[in-house]
Scaffold this motif. Structure first.
Motif, short mmCIF file in Angstrom:
data_model
loop_
_atom_site.label_atom_id
_atom_site.label_comp_id
_atom_site.label_asym_id
_atom_site.label_seq_id
_atom_site.Cartn_x
_atom_site.Cartn_y
_atom_site.Cartn_z
N PHE A 96 0.77 -1.11 -0.05
CA PHE A 96 0.13 -0.06 -0.01
C PHE A 96 1.00 1.31 0.01
O PHE A 96 0.59 2.18 -0.91
CB PHE A 96 -0.80 0.10 1.20
N ASP A 97 1.99 1.29 0.82
CA ASP A 97 2.74 2.45 1.06
C ASP A 97 3.32 2.55 -0.60
O ASP A 97 3.62 3.92 -0.98
CB ASP A 97 3.70 2.18 2.05
N ASN B 249 3.58 6.66 -0.11
CA ASN B 249 3.78 7.11 1.07
C ASN B 249 4.96 6.55 1.78
O ASN B 249 5.53 6.82 3.04
CB ASN B 249 2.65 6.39 2.16
N SER C 26 0.84 3.78 -3.14
CA SER C 26 0.40 5.25 -2.93
C SER C 26 1.54 6.36 -2.76
O SER C 26 1.00 7.36 -2.55
CB SER C 26 -0.42 5.22 -1.55
#
Length: 83
Positions: free
Chosen positions: A44-45, A50, A48
Motif C-alpha cells: 500500500f505504501d 507514502n 500510494s
C-alpha cells in the motif's frame, strides 16, 4: 492472487491478512464477483507513494537549493498583555 469468498474471508480474516503480508494481494468475492483486494501495508505504501520521508519530499521541491529565498518578517511591536 488467492481468491476468498466473503464468508470465508470473514471467518478466517487473520489468515487472509497473513497471506496478504507474505504471499501478496488477496481477492475477496461476493457471488463470484470480485469486490475487494486485501494488500500488505508495505505494498500500500509503495503504491500510494507514502514510503518517502519528509526530507525526501522537501528535497523534491522546486525551491530546493535556492539560496535567494527571503521570508518577510512582521516588524510591528508585540501586542500588550495585561496580567
Amino acid at each position: 492472487m488467492q481468491t476468498w469468498q466473503m464468508q470465508a474471508a470473514k471467518a478466517r480474516f487473520s489468515e487472509v491478512v497473513k497471506h496478504a503480508a507474505y504471499d501478496g494481494p488477496q481477492e475477496i468475492t461476493v457471488h463470484g464477483r470480485s469486490v475487494a483486494v486485501v494488500i500488505s501495508r508495505e505494498l500500500f505504501d509503495r503504491l500510494s507513494g507514502n514510503e518517502s520521508s519528509l526530507v525526501d519530499f522537501m528535497r523534491q521541491s522546486p525551491l530546493y537549493g535556492s539560496d535567494d529565498i527571503e521570508f518577510e518578517r512582521d516588524r510591528s511591536l508585540p501586542r500588550e498583555v495585561d496580567f
